[in-house]
Design a protein around this motif. Structure first.
Motif, PDB file in Angstrom:
ATOM      1  N   UNK A 145       9.498 -41.481 -15.267  1.00  0.00           N
ATOM      2  CA  UNK A 145       8.668 -42.250 -16.206  1.00  0.00           C
ATOM      3  C   UNK A 145       9.477 -42.541 -17.470  1.00  0.00           C
ATOM      4  N   UNK A 146       9.198 -43.676 -18.067  1.00  0.00           N
ATOM      5  CA  UNK A 146       9.808 -44.020 -19.358  1.00  0.00           C
ATOM      6  C   UNK A 146       8.807 -44.780 -20.201  1.00  0.00           C
ATOM      7  N   UNK A 147       8.969 -44.665 -21.498  1.00  0.00           N
ATOM      8  CA  UNK A 147       8.188 -45.480 -22.419  1.00  0.00           C
ATOM      9  C   UNK A 147       9.039 -45.739 -23.651  1.00  0.00           C
ATOM     10  N   UNK A 148       9.000 -46.964 -24.139  1.00  0.00           N
ATOM     11  CA  UNK A 148       9.795 -47.362 -25.298  1.00  0.00           C
ATOM     12  C   UNK A 148       8.871 -47.992 -26.333  1.00  0.00           C
ATOM     13  N   UNK A 149       9.130 -47.693 -27.607  1.00  0.00           N
ATOM     14  CA  UNK A 149       8.313 -48.228 -28.678  1.00  0.00           C
ATOM     15  C   UNK A 149       8.701 -49.642 -29.064  1.00  0.00           C
ATOM     16  N   UNK A 150       8.220 -50.059 -30.209  1.00  0.00           N
ATOM     17  CA  UNK A 150       8.503 -51.408 -30.709  1.00  0.00           C
ATOM     18  C   UNK A 150       9.972 -51.534 -31.090  1.00  0.00           C
ATOM     19  N   UNK A 151      10.471 -52.740 -31.076  1.00  0.00           N
ATOM     20  CA  UNK A 151      11.855 -52.990 -31.454  1.00  0.00           C
ATOM     21  C   UNK A 151      12.047 -52.747 -32.951  1.00  0.00           C
ATOM     22  N   UNK A 161      20.312 -33.952 -19.300  1.00  0.00           N
ATOM     23  CA  UNK A 161      19.989 -34.527 -20.609  1.00  0.00           C
ATOM     24  C   UNK A 161      20.951 -35.667 -20.942  1.00  0.00           C
ATOM     25  N   UNK A 162      22.211 -35.499 -20.575  1.00  0.00           N
ATOM     26  CA  UNK A 162      23.190 -36.571 -20.796  1.00  0.00           C
ATOM     27  C   UNK A 162      22.758 -37.845 -20.076  1.00  0.00           C
ATOM     28  N   UNK A 163      22.312 -37.693 -18.838  1.00  0.00           N
ATOM     29  CA  UNK A 163      21.833 -38.843 -18.071  1.00  0.00           C
ATOM     30  C   UNK A 163      20.600 -39.458 -18.726  1.00  0.00           C
ATOM     31  N   UNK A 164      19.696 -38.605 -19.205  1.00  0.00           N
ATOM     32  CA  UNK A 164      18.479 -39.103 -19.854  1.00  0.00           C
ATOM     33  C   UNK A 164      18.812 -39.860 -21.138  1.00  0.00           C
ATOM     34  N   UNK A 165      19.789 -39.374 -21.902  1.00  0.00           N
ATOM     35  CA  UNK A 165      20.209 -40.047 -23.124  1.00  0.00           C
ATOM     36  C   UNK A 165      20.767 -41.431 -22.795  1.00  0.00           C
ATOM     37  N   UNK A 166      21.605 -41.501 -21.770  1.00  0.00           N
ATOM     38  CA  UNK A 166      22.173 -42.786 -21.368  1.00  0.00           C
ATOM     39  C   UNK A 166      21.081 -43.756 -20.928  1.00  0.00           C
ATOM     40  N   UNK A 167      20.095 -43.238 -20.218  1.00  0.00           N
ATOM     41  CA  UNK A 167      18.988 -44.101 -19.782  1.00  0.00           C
ATOM     42  C   UNK A 167      18.191 -44.599 -20.984  1.00  0.00           C
ATOM     43  N   UNK A 168      18.007 -43.725 -21.976  1.00  0.00           N
ATOM     44  CA  UNK A 168      17.261 -44.126 -23.174  1.00  0.00           C
ATOM     45  C   UNK A 168      17.994 -45.242 -23.915  1.00  0.00           C
ATOM     46  N   UNK A 169      19.313 -45.121 -24.020  1.00  0.00           N
ATOM     47  CA  UNK A 169      20.089 -46.136 -24.728  1.00  0.00           C
ATOM     48  C   UNK A 169      20.035 -47.484 -24.015  1.00  0.00           C
ATOM     49  N   UNK A 170      20.030 -47.446 -22.688  1.00  0.00           N
ATOM     50  CA  UNK A 170      19.995 -48.691 -21.907  1.00  0.00           C
ATOM     51  C   UNK A 170      18.573 -49.245 -21.816  1.00  0.00           C
ATOM     52  N   UNK A 171      17.625 -48.366 -21.452  1.00  0.00           N
ATOM     53  CA  UNK A 171      16.256 -48.822 -21.190  1.00  0.00           C
ATOM     54  C   UNK A 171      15.520 -49.220 -22.473  1.00  0.00           C
ATOM     55  N   UNK A 172      15.764 -48.486 -23.555  1.00  0.00           N
ATOM     56  CA  UNK A 172      15.008 -48.719 -24.785  1.00  0.00           C
ATOM     57  C   UNK A 172      15.769 -49.529 -25.830  1.00  0.00           C
ATOM     58  N   UNK A 173      17.088 -49.672 -25.683  1.00  0.00           N
ATOM     59  CA  UNK A 173      17.851 -50.494 -26.617  1.00  0.00           C
ATOM     60  C   UNK A 173      17.667 -50.044 -28.046  1.00  0.00           C
ATOM     61  N   UNK A 174      17.183 -50.943 -28.911  1.00  0.00           N
ATOM     62  CA  UNK A 174      16.993 -50.596 -30.313  1.00  0.00           C
ATOM     63  C   UNK A 174      15.526 -50.312 -30.646  1.00  0.00           C
ATOM     64  N   UNK A 175      14.758 -49.874 -29.660  1.00  0.00           N
ATOM     65  CA  UNK A 175      13.362 -49.506 -29.908  1.00  0.00           C
ATOM     66  C   UNK A 175      13.307 -48.298 -30.831  1.00  0.00           C
ATOM     67  N   UNK A 176      12.290 -48.252 -31.684  1.00  0.00           N
ATOM     68  CA  UNK A 176      12.194 -47.192 -32.686  1.00  0.00           C
ATOM     69  C   UNK A 176      11.779 -45.847 -32.086  1.00  0.00           C
ATOM     70  N   UNK A 186      13.639 -36.234 -22.479  1.00  0.00           N
ATOM     71  CA  UNK A 186      14.030 -36.357 -23.881  1.00  0.00           C
ATOM     72  C   UNK A 186      13.086 -37.335 -24.561  1.00  0.00           C
ATOM     73  N   UNK A 187      13.015 -37.218 -25.879  1.00  0.00           N
ATOM     74  CA  UNK A 187      12.260 -38.200 -26.657  1.00  0.00           C
ATOM     75  C   UNK A 187      12.920 -38.350 -28.019  1.00  0.00           C
ATOM     76  N   UNK A 188      12.754 -39.521 -28.605  1.00  0.00           N
ATOM     77  CA  UNK A 188      13.231 -39.740 -29.958  1.00  0.00           C
ATOM     78  C   UNK A 188      12.238 -40.641 -30.680  1.00  0.00           C
ATOM     79  N   UNK A 189      12.149 -40.478 -31.992  1.00  0.00           N
ATOM     80  CA  UNK A 189      11.254 -41.301 -32.810  1.00  0.00           C
ATOM     81  C   UNK A 189      11.892 -41.525 -34.165  1.00  0.00           C
ATOM     82  N   UNK A 190      11.840 -42.755 -34.631  1.00  0.00           N
ATOM     83  CA  UNK A 190      12.370 -43.102 -35.947  1.00  0.00           C
ATOM     84  C   UNK A 190      11.212 -43.265 -36.921  1.00  0.00           C
ATOM     85  N   UNK A 191      11.333 -42.628 -38.097  1.00  0.00           N
ATOM     86  CA  UNK A 191      10.312 -42.705 -39.140  1.00  0.00           C
ATOM     87  C   UNK A 191      10.945 -43.333 -40.376  1.00  0.00           C
TER      88      UNK A 191
END
Length: 319
Positions: A143-149, A204-219, A230-235
């Motif tokens: 599963x993946x989910x990406x926020x707004x750009x 985790x390395x694989x998940x990070x790479x997927x996040x960079x590709x799948x989510x691009x510059x999503x916040x 993994x998860x990341x959020x920008x505030x």
């Protein structure tokens, strides 16, 4: 006398106002993230599989009061069912139990009597499968989910990637769990409880790479692989304080533009409002002084001392 108590009432209100800080409710760990249900249902005319699942769930829920990961089997040799649960690494035992205890009912409601299922909540997940069920790679994305750009620019992706890199190393040294914030980016990573440190790092390395590709510059983004997530959020205004009944094991590599920003702004705003309120009280007291005798003047001086003490103590408390 009635009037001398009113300035004192102003001071009490001011004290209460200054002691009220910014509040943040505890996160709801029971929010559904995703479900995975096998297409094939049990052939269970005698109810043996249902009994095995019930026993499995009972064992998993009872263990969630003691540990954050548990794996076991239930049933006979012909009806063996393997299952596990895992809670997020920063949950207390109470939060873990409260999360896991909701999963058996949810699993039955969302998947029914299927031969395999996985239900992921915000704070925990549960999975089970019958013996012989087809296995998948630990690196397979579930599963993946990406926020707004991100529209702010300003090197966001570099900051996010730095935070993810720190988390990637930290989850290995943290033996399966790590969370931190860096320049307004909050990151978290966790591996399944029985995954070794080396395999965890690769997952985790694989998940990070997927996040960079799948989510691009999503916040924000969440990537769930079979054996890690993994998860990341920008505030934009800094990572908020995280309040919960659990004791967090998170670390911080904030360079001063993260968590403290929100607290500082809240203190400044609260202090400014408090000072304004104090001025109003003093003006009101001044009017009373003109109408009262020397005893009222003495009472007012005592009130002023109390104000000074209250403000000094409040400042110490907040900072």
């Amino acid at each position: 006398m009635v009037f001398p108590s009113e300035p004192f009432f102003c001071v009490l209100l001011l004290s209460s106002f200054l002691f009220v800080g910014p509040s943040q409710s505890a996160p709801d760990y029971s929010i559904l993230v995703y479900k995975g249900c096998a297409k094939q249902a049990f052939q269970d005319p005698n109810g043996v599989y249902s009994q095995a699942i019930s026993a499995l769930f009972g064992s998993l829920v009872s263990q969630s009061t003691k540990t954050k990961f548990f794996k076991t089997t239930a049933g006979t040799s012909q009806t063996t069912i393997a299952g596990l649960f895992q809670c997020r690494g920063d949950l207390s035992n109470t939060d873990c139990y409260n999360c896991v205890s909701k999963l058996p009912i949810l699993t039955d409601k969302l998947c029914g009597k299927t031969i395999a299922a996985r239900i992921q909540l915000y704070g925990c997940y549960i999975s089970y499968e019958v013996a012989g069920f087809a296995q998948i790679s630990g690196m397979e994305m579930l599963y993946k989910t990406c926020g707004a750009k991100n529209l702010a620019g300003g090197g966001f992706e570099e900051r996010r990637d730095t935070a993810l890199s720190v988390m990637q190393n930290g989850v290995v040294s943290g033996h399966g769990y790590f969370a931190t914030n860096y320049q307004s980016v909050y990151v978290l990573g966790q591996c399944e409880g029985d995954v070794g440190d080396s395999d965890c790092g690769e997952c985790v390395k694989t998940a990070v790479q997927r996040a960079q590709v799948e989510c691009g510059n999503a916040v924000s983004g969440q990537i769930y692989l079979h054996k890690c997530f993994i998860s990341y959020s920008y505030y934009a205004n800094g990572v908020p304080r995280r309040s919960s009944s659990s004791s967090s094991s998170s670390n911080s590599i904030s360079s001063g533009t993260g968590q403290n920003t929100g607290k500082t702004v809240a203190i400044i705003v609260g202090g400014a409002a408090g000072v304004g309120f104090l001025v109003i009280c003093l003006l009101f007291a001044r009017g009373l002084i003109k109408k009262r005798d020397g005893m009222l003047f003495c009472s007012l001086k005592n009130i002023m001392r109390l104000d000074s003490y209250t403000l000094h103590f409040t400042g110490y408390h907040l900072f």
